[in-house]
Motif scaffolding. Sequence first.
Motif, PDB file in Angstrom:
ATOM      1  N   ALA A 133     102.208  -4.731 -56.358  1.00 24.84           N
ATOM      2  CA  ALA A 133     103.178  -5.393 -55.351  1.00 24.84           C
ATOM      3  C   ALA A 133     102.024  -7.231 -55.662  1.00 24.84           C
ATOM      4  CB  ALA A 133     103.363  -5.417 -54.373  1.00 24.84           C
ATOM      5  N   ASP A 137     104.340  -9.906 -51.341  1.00 19.96           N
ATOM      6  CA  ASP A 137     104.687  -8.990 -51.299  1.00 19.96           C
ATOM      7  C   ASP A 137     103.680  -8.647 -50.552  1.00 19.96           C
ATOM      8  OD1 ASP A 137     107.240 -10.080 -52.475  1.00 19.96           O
ATOM      9  OD2 ASP A 137     107.227  -9.245 -54.282  1.00 19.96           O
ATOM     10  N   ARG A 155     110.650 -10.811 -43.770  1.00 20.88           N
ATOM     11  CA  ARG A 155     110.216 -11.990 -44.798  1.00 20.88           C
ATOM     12  C   ARG A 155     111.377 -13.220 -44.517  1.00 20.88           C
ATOM     13  NH1 ARG A 155     111.248 -11.091 -50.844  1.00 20.88           N
ATOM     14  NH2 ARG A 155     111.642 -13.525 -51.795  1.00 20.88           N
TER      15      ARG A 155
END
Length: 215
Positions: A133, A137, A155
């Motif tokens: 990632a 992320d 997020r």
Amino acid sequence: MDLNKKTVLQWGFFTVGLIILALGISMMIKGRLLGVGPWDVLAIGLFKNFGLSIGTWSILIGLAIVAITVAVTKQRPQLGTILNMILVGVFIDIFNFLLPDIDALAGQIVIFMAGLFVYAYGIGVYVSPQMGAGPRDGLMLFLVEKTGWSIRTVRMMIEVTVAALGWLLGGPVGIGTVIVAFGTGAIAQYSIPQCRSLLLRLLPGKPETPSAVRL
């Protein structure tokens, strides 16, 4: 296909995905009258205040995130994470140089919306081989694990915080920022399994059913 060819194909997918992702970011930057994605708001704000380049700030932001994540988790970052951090920043600067500036609002809307789709499909391509990632992320997944909150919630909290900081530094926040924050996940819900299916068809062995991905 032997193991070496399989590895080359996976890393090829990963690298091409990062290039596509960077192209999408640069296209949205060229349409920045609408605003840009939250992390790009911060990079542009830093660029306006301290110079360097937008791509360089993207790399430095990623480096800071990796350093914090490593310090907290005591785990070394994957090679894919490091490559993501460097290549995306480098290619953002390359594409920012190659793509023409657009003055007309209609043109900026077109290149921004096209850039959003390119960006989301770049995510699909780079995520498909599962080579690691990106720094942002990785931070998101770490916070999800520690808080127990959903990926979508974490997020959103990260991106609102980052966009607010970038706005304070003079970064371009607008309706486009909201579109990126909510639209990327919606498009990636389709792009990731599509790109994963394509990769599995090219790899040897029995195809797998791509798992659902929540962003």
